[in-house]
Scaffold this motif. Structure first.
Motif, short mmCIF file in Angstrom:
data_model
loop_
_atom_site.label_atom_id
_atom_site.label_comp_id
_atom_site.label_asym_id
_atom_site.label_seq_id
_atom_site.Cartn_x
_atom_site.Cartn_y
_atom_site.Cartn_z
N LEU A 1 0.83 -1.21 0.00
CA LEU A 1 0.00 0.00 0.00
C LEU A 1 0.86 1.26 0.00
N LEU A 2 1.97 1.21 0.71
CA LEU A 2 2.89 2.35 0.72
C LEU A 2 3.46 2.57 -0.68
N GLY A 3 3.82 1.49 -1.34
CA GLY A 3 4.30 1.59 -2.72
C GLY A 3 3.24 2.20 -3.63
N GLN A 4 2.00 1.73 -3.50
CA GLN A 4 0.91 2.27 -4.31
C GLN A 4 0.67 3.75 -4.01
N ALA A 5 0.79 4.12 -2.74
CA ALA A 5 0.63 5.53 -2.36
C ALA A 5 1.63 6.39 -3.13
N PHE A 6 2.89 5.95 -3.16
CA PHE A 6 3.91 6.73 -3.86
C PHE A 6 3.66 6.76 -5.36
N ARG A 7 3.19 5.64 -5.91
CA ARG A 7 2.90 5.64 -7.35
C ARG A 7 1.84 6.67 -7.70
N MET A 8 0.80 6.76 -6.86
CA MET A 8 -0.25 7.75 -7.14
C MET A 8 0.29 9.17 -7.03
N MET A 9 1.14 9.41 -6.02
CA MET A 9 1.74 10.75 -5.90
C MET A 9 2.57 11.08 -7.13
N VAL A 10 3.32 10.07 -7.61
CA VAL A 10 4.17 10.30 -8.79
C VAL A 10 3.30 10.63 -10.00
N LEU B 1 13.60 3.64 6.46
CA LEU B 1 14.54 3.63 5.33
C LEU B 1 13.82 3.78 3.99
N LEU B 2 12.64 3.18 3.89
CA LEU B 2 11.85 3.33 2.67
C LEU B 2 11.43 4.80 2.50
N GLY B 3 11.04 5.42 3.59
CA GLY B 3 10.71 6.85 3.55
C GLY B 3 11.90 7.68 3.11
N GLN B 4 13.07 7.40 3.67
CA GLN B 4 14.28 8.14 3.30
C GLN B 4 14.63 7.91 1.83
N ALA B 5 14.43 6.67 1.36
CA ALA B 5 14.70 6.37 -0.06
C ALA B 5 13.86 7.29 -0.95
N PHE B 6 12.57 7.41 -0.62
CA PHE B 6 11.70 8.25 -1.43
C PHE B 6 12.08 9.72 -1.33
N ARG B 7 12.51 10.14 -0.15
CA ARG B 7 12.91 11.54 -0.01
C ARG B 7 14.11 11.86 -0.91
N MET B 8 15.07 10.92 -0.97
CA MET B 8 16.25 11.15 -1.83
C MET B 8 15.85 11.20 -3.31
N MET B 9 14.94 10.28 -3.70
CA MET B 9 14.46 10.30 -5.09
C MET B 9 13.79 11.63 -5.40
N VAL B 10 12.98 12.12 -4.45
CA VAL B 10 12.27 13.38 -4.67
C VAL B 10 13.29 14.52 -4.82
N GLU B 11 14.37 14.48 -4.02
CA GLU B 11 15.43 15.50 -4.15
C GLU B 11 16.01 15.51 -5.55
N VAL B 12 16.18 14.33 -6.13
CA VAL B 12 16.71 14.25 -7.50
C VAL B 12 15.75 14.92 -8.48
N GLY B 13 14.45 14.73 -8.23
CA GLY B 13 13.46 15.50 -8.99
C GLY B 13 13.07 14.91 -10.34
N SER B 14 13.53 13.70 -10.66
CA SER B 14 13.13 13.08 -11.93
C SER B 14 11.87 12.26 -11.73
N LEU B 15 10.77 12.72 -12.33
CA LEU B 15 9.51 11.98 -12.18
C LEU B 15 9.59 10.61 -12.83
N GLU B 16 10.41 10.51 -13.90
CA GLU B 16 10.57 9.20 -14.55
C GLU B 16 11.27 8.21 -13.61
N ALA B 17 12.33 8.67 -12.97
CA ALA B 17 13.03 7.79 -12.03
C ALA B 17 12.12 7.45 -10.84
N LEU B 18 11.36 8.43 -10.38
CA LEU B 18 10.41 8.18 -9.29
C LEU B 18 9.38 7.14 -9.69
N ASP B 19 8.92 7.24 -10.93
CA ASP B 19 7.93 6.29 -11.42
C ASP B 19 8.51 4.87 -11.41
#
Lengths: 338, 338
Positions: free
Chosen positions: A129-138, B129-147
């Motif tokens: 669910l956390l993964g899906q949450a991030f996908r929707m945000m993206v 750690l999963l939260g921190q992983a997403f924060r670092m991705m968001v810092e990079v700012g590439s929506l494609e990489a985030l996807d």
């Protein structure tokens, strides 16, 4: 059973969440459809576990905050629906993991997912669910909203670990407790209320106001929740009164009763909370001490303090049905205890 | 103890990860610093638990893939370092949750975090750690990489739940097994190798090639890992030979030995895997059947099949030290078993 709180006679009518529910109804129907769709998976166990919690009758207060705070600034797009569903998924994931961490058997009056499907499924479906949450945000594509929500995800986990570190430790101060509830509860309320103005593209001042509203509403909400565990209308809410006591959780009613108590009282609390002597007789004594020292009344006074800050955070915004509904929700969250 | 695999005499030298390690050294030092910094928290238990696993001597193959696949296209920015750290955090979070789900006591020859700090801390620090992983991705700012990375997070969790659903069920087919390892292992390899070309801004074809390389390398890697559990140099890798058998895990060596066996063999497998008769005598018999039916040799043959696909995925790219190093890693992953 539990402590009886004197009713505040000065107010004529109970505050209600109804105005907010009515205003957000159309959008929330789309949020609910999206939630069901995104909880789907070819792996059958995932929708089973997810829907058990999703359909358990939570109020969906957090996603309503996102819907309301986007709409109150005249936002006309679609982003608020996806972000609201993301917020609810983050919350649901946290509940699944919480029940594992707390070894809880009941939530909202029903058996927890970990009892029905095991700890393993609860951990992993939470991750899904956390993964899906991030996908929707993206999909929404707002890096600012992603920043706010990913930071909240980290802060929530940090708060849960902090709660674990202070667990069963009677030396926990009110400040420690506040740090925990600010992180584990209020941070998501704040993020939910902040991403609305972000997608609506309004001013930094509006964004800050809504974030502050959410943060302080969240603090009031959690304080009242912790008060409910020692009394009030807990049974109606599907919560077992006394759960926190039996789990040795340190919440504000206990912190206040402990600090205001005499040496004998403190010995009782240490044996109950740290030593695990938390049977029914212990719970009765806990109720007695919490009443004697006004610990529940003052926990609610603290909730009112944060509720007032939340109200003032909104005060400068122009009058609107949205603003009124958000104001009333503050009282609704606090009045639950009466 | 374990099954002995005949050495492939046609190759003169063992393939090595060293060329990849040498090429990525400078960037990986920054990745490692970032990992330590982002595992930090005022909540003391978080860096304790996180660093236990982070410092346990994993090869950091996944983040090296991100570093290499960004550099091979001449990328000169900073994004690859943050994305590589994100990938490693996603992996670490998965390991923390996995150990809880599998009730594992040892990882890489050391006690697991859940044994040292409890299941609760393992679940919550994984979430952090999963939260921190997403924060670092968001810092990079590439929506494609985030996807790509947020989708991988969902797919990994889905694969873990699927693994749970098929656990201890001898009717699991090779296709079911492949679906599990594609999701729980190969998806992150694929994402790690795809975000490099994404930040380097290269063509869709390059991106697809690296994704395919990562996916098939990941499949080969997991197949060999599952082979190692029944023999090879498992002890050197800090893995307990026979763990999968004792946990009743269905991996390809077991699937092949079961399908190729006679009725009596199958009765043994059912009692061992489904019925929990998995003592040392059972393990010896499992080794015997796996050898008799060539199940380990053919698991490695399957790994070679995916290794070849990974090699062909890279083939069309221009020659470079990066390409050679990535090619050699395929053999390295497979040769581990010899």
């Amino acid at each position: 059973m539990g402590v009886v709180i004197p009713l505040d006679e000065s107010k004529n009518k109970q505050a209600s969440i109804k105005p907010l529910v009515d205003l957000t109804r159309a959008d929330m129907e789309r949020v609910n459809q999206l939630i069901l769709a995104k909880a789907g998976s070819d792996v059958q166990m995932i929708p089973e576990v997810a829907n058990h919690l999703i359909s358990s009758g939570g109020k969906r207060l957090r996603p309503m905050l996102t819907i309301a705070t986007a709409n109150m600034f005249g936002y006309k797009g679609d982003a608020q629906v996806k972000l609201a569903a993301s917020v609810e998924f983050m919350h649901t994931a946290t509940l699944l993991h919480d029940d594992v961490v707390d070894e809880s058997d009941l939530r909202r009056g029903r058996k927890t997912a970990r009892i029905l499907w095991g700890n393993q499924a609860s951990v992993l479906v939470g991750d899904f669910l956390l993964g899906q949450a991030f996908r929707m945000m993206v999909e929404v594509g707002s890096l600012e909203a992603l920043d706010v929500l990913s930071t909240a995800a980290t802060v929530i986990a940090e708060g849960e670990v902090l709660q674990l570190s202070v667990a069963k430790n009677m030396d926990t101060t009110e400040d420690d407790y506040l740090q925990v509830i600010r992180a584990k509860t209020a941070a998501l309320f704040a993020a939910a209320a902040e991403v609305g103005p972000i997608v609506a593209g309004t001013s930094k001042a509006d964004r800050a106001a809504l974030k502050s509203y959410g943060m302080n509403l969240g603090l009031a909400f959690q304080l009242v929740d912790d008060a409910l565990d020692y009394g009030g209308k807990a049974a109606d809410l599907g919560k077992n009164t006394g759960d926190d006591f039996r789990e040795g959780k340190i919440t504000l009613p206990v912190i206040l009763a402990w600090r205001r108590g005499n040496e004998e009282d403190r010995r009782f609390w240490r044996e109950a909370i740290e030593g695990g002597k938390n049977d029914d007789a212990g719970l009765e004594r806990a109720y007695g001490l919490i009443t004697k020292y006004g610990a529940l009344t003052d926990t609610i006074a603290r909730a009112n303090h944060y509720g007032t800050i939340a109200r003032d955070a909104l005060a400068a915004l122009p009058a609107s049905p949205w603003k009124s509904a958000l104001m009333e929700v503050i009282d609704f969250c606090i009045d639950r205890v009466n």
